[in-house]
Design a protein around this motif. Sequence first.
Motif, short mmCIF file in Angstrom:
data_model
loop_
_atom_site.label_atom_id
_atom_site.label_comp_id
_atom_site.label_asym_id
_atom_site.label_seq_id
_atom_site.Cartn_x
_atom_site.Cartn_y
_atom_site.Cartn_z
N LEU A 28 -6.12 -4.49 -2.22
CA LEU A 28 -4.86 -4.46 -2.95
C LEU A 28 -3.70 -4.01 -2.06
CD1 LEU A 28 -6.15 -2.91 -6.29
CD2 LEU A 28 -5.44 -5.26 -5.92
N ALA A 29 -4.00 -3.18 -1.05
CA ALA A 29 -2.93 -2.69 -0.18
C ALA A 29 -2.25 -3.81 0.59
CB ALA A 29 -3.50 -1.65 0.78
N LYS A 30 -2.95 -4.91 0.76
CA LYS A 30 -2.37 -6.04 1.50
C LYS A 30 -1.41 -6.86 0.63
CE LYS A 30 -6.62 -6.43 4.24
NZ LYS A 30 -7.80 -7.28 4.54
N HIS A 31 -1.37 -6.56 -0.66
CA HIS A 31 -0.54 -7.33 -1.59
C HIS A 31 0.26 -6.36 -2.46
CE1 HIS A 31 -2.30 -11.28 -0.69
NE2 HIS A 31 -3.41 -10.59 -0.47
N PRO A 32 1.38 -5.89 -1.97
CA PRO A 32 2.17 -4.90 -2.72
C PRO A 32 2.70 -5.44 -4.04
CG PRO A 32 3.36 -5.70 -0.78
CD PRO A 32 1.96 -6.19 -0.65
N GLU A 33 2.71 -6.76 -4.23
CA GLU A 33 3.16 -7.29 -5.51
C GLU A 33 2.16 -7.01 -6.63
OE1 GLU A 33 0.82 -10.77 -3.69
OE2 GLU A 33 2.02 -9.05 -3.03
N LEU A 34 0.93 -6.63 -6.26
CA LEU A 34 -0.10 -6.30 -7.24
C LEU A 34 -0.09 -4.79 -7.48
CD1 LEU A 34 -3.03 -8.55 -5.93
CD2 LEU A 34 -1.30 -9.11 -7.65
N VAL A 35 0.40 -4.39 -8.61
CA VAL A 35 0.49 -2.96 -8.95
C VAL A 35 -0.72 -2.62 -9.81
CG1 VAL A 35 1.88 -1.16 -10.01
CG2 VAL A 35 2.99 -3.14 -8.92
N PRO A 36 -1.71 -1.89 -9.26
CA PRO A 36 -2.95 -1.62 -10.01
C PRO A 36 -2.68 -1.05 -11.40
CG PRO A 36 -3.14 -0.85 -7.74
CD PRO A 36 -1.71 -1.24 -7.93
N GLY A 37 -3.30 -1.66 -12.39
CA GLY A 37 -3.14 -1.23 -13.76
C GLY A 37 -1.96 -1.84 -14.48
N TYR A 38 -1.07 -2.52 -13.72
CA TYR A 38 0.16 -3.06 -14.33
C TYR A 38 0.44 -4.47 -13.82
CZ TYR A 38 0.70 1.83 -15.53
OH TYR A 38 0.48 3.10 -16.00
N ILE A 39 -0.60 -5.21 -13.44
CA ILE A 39 -0.41 -6.55 -12.88
C ILE A 39 -0.06 -7.53 -14.00
CG2 ILE A 39 -1.53 -8.44 -11.64
CD1 ILE A 39 -3.34 -6.32 -10.35
N GLY A 40 1.02 -8.25 -13.80
CA GLY A 40 1.43 -9.28 -14.75
C GLY A 40 1.32 -10.65 -14.11
N PRO A 41 1.33 -11.71 -14.89
CA PRO A 41 1.15 -13.06 -14.35
C PRO A 41 2.40 -13.65 -13.72
CG PRO A 41 1.41 -13.17 -16.72
CD PRO A 41 1.40 -11.71 -16.37
N MET A 42 3.55 -13.07 -14.00
CA MET A 42 4.79 -13.71 -13.53
C MET A 42 4.97 -13.62 -12.01
SD MET A 42 5.01 -12.49 -16.76
CE MET A 42 5.89 -10.93 -16.83
N MET A 43 4.33 -12.61 -11.38
CA MET A 43 4.49 -12.40 -9.95
C MET A 43 3.40 -13.05 -9.11
SD MET A 43 7.29 -10.69 -9.61
CE MET A 43 7.21 -9.98 -7.97
#
Length: 596
Positions: A333-348
């Motif tokens: 996950l650290a390689k993809h800062p757009e993925l916020v653990p626990g709060y990932i949405g589909p728009m990003m």
Amino acid sequence: MSKLFVRTLRENPADAEVESHKLLVRAGYIRRSAPGIYTWLPLGLRVLRNVEQIIREEMDSAGAQEMLFPALLPREPYEATGRWEDYGPNLFRLKDRRENDYLLAPTHEEMFTLIVKDMCSSYKDLPLNLYQFQTKYRDEARPRAGLLRTREFVMKDAYSFDIDDAGLDSAYQIMRDAYEKTFKRLGVPYVIVQATSGAMGGSRSEEFLSPIDVGEDTFVVSDGGYAANTEAVTTPPVEDLDYSDVPDAQTVDTPDSKTIAALVDFFNEAHPRADRPWEAADTMKNVVVTLTHPDGERELVVIGMPGDREADLKRIEAAVSPAEVEMAGPEDLAKHPELVPGYIGPMMIGPNSPNRVAASDSESGRPEGSVRYLLDPHVRRGSAWITGGDAVDKHSYNVVYGRDFEADGFIEAVEVRAGDEAPDGSGPLRIQRGIEIGHIFQLGRKYAEALGLTVLDQNGKATVVTMGSYGIGVSRLVAALAELNHDELGLKWPAHVAPAQVHILATGKGSEVFAAAEKIGEELTAAGVEVIYDDRQKVSAGVKFKDYELLGMPYAIVVGRGLADGKVELRDRRAGTSVDVDVDDAVAATLEVVRG
């Protein structure tokens, strides 16, 4: 027994999880050599060979011919079919002294294909069905449950070769029927279920599962006759939803809402619906998994699924085979800062997100610089969701699939639940667990094309041969039989697989007891009955009885105190009954029950 290479144990082995593992070790049938690797001791080997013989008789009756390949094989055939890489870390690879690559065979499709290529050239040589009993090797990441999941195991594998698809259909049915006869003779209950083909490939695949609770396979059945491994269950198609009256998506602060339950409670309090309360089924969670492809590449994939369902990694892995699946870790996950653990949405992360680089720019066909976004089919086009807001303590609601986000595709990713509708409309599903004891495949032409197996047809034209594959887990069947045939005292083998039919116990101290027991044993052996005779002189009757109950022979003759009155005891281990008979009639009475 004084000479038999067996040592019984009174305590369960520390690593044993299931009854078959405990009892087979305690009774001296197998011993652990290494994780997932077992030595077959004399009694265990007898059971294994008896199971093999029943399978052999049914294979021969079905027209198959037995042969034997080596287990140590060269790399080249497996490289030609792509399985040198596809098997990934499950394959045992090694080099010889000249640095040539070899493998310990996990299965033998390539070798059967090549031997037929070498020896058959005309349609007149077909149809053909060949089989073997051979040890297979797979580097299981988590061997467990004794013989149920091992790194070395015995399999019967058969392969049919036909000139056309009609021939394959016929061969497949013949082998399917032979499997049913085999399992009925063995006394192992089974269910035939639809299955996935995995690394084997092919157009049709069915498993024979024995419904035993300790099994690793989960399958479903419906009252209308549908049966499938959960990995092969598909979600029934549904129509798109009309979202014209769904308000615009909004992102709001959601403090202390790190679980689905807490999130639902928050929305019911802060943003209540007018028609009904929010439920877990209204939320969509985005689960991040890592796929490890055969070439070693690690790919991050996000899967959107309803919040009231759990992800099923086995179903996901079946859909992406031969890649291996695991939950993504912090380093991924650290390689993809757009993925916020626990709060990932589909728009990003979807294909129309600002982070997406076109797949056409990638040699692999997968989007570079971003992650693939897949949806479980329970997410219907037009459905509205509460989902991650792509920032800590934020969620979005009224997020509509097809309006606010898109996906790269679909994947069957969530657990199948009791009550789900069968894909064929045959009613709600019931869930059971089972042990896979057989698997049959219509391989088609995958291996024949890869390895150049052709024959001349009736017109003299080269035609690619079509193949079927049919496997039975022989050593696993021993475990299944042990699971099905035991009680709190020990094993209770059926006569047709037991290492011996009769266990004779000399339980007195006088020489006349041992002489009578030995005479009965000799006469039964001469009559063709397999006998274990407990002739140990300085072992108590109690120990002998415990060993008899643990070892599990179907019948026993107890020669002891009753001999003074001319009587011996005939016991039926499976029925739990006993009867006294005249010593002179003991052999005849035993033959009567043994021969049914």
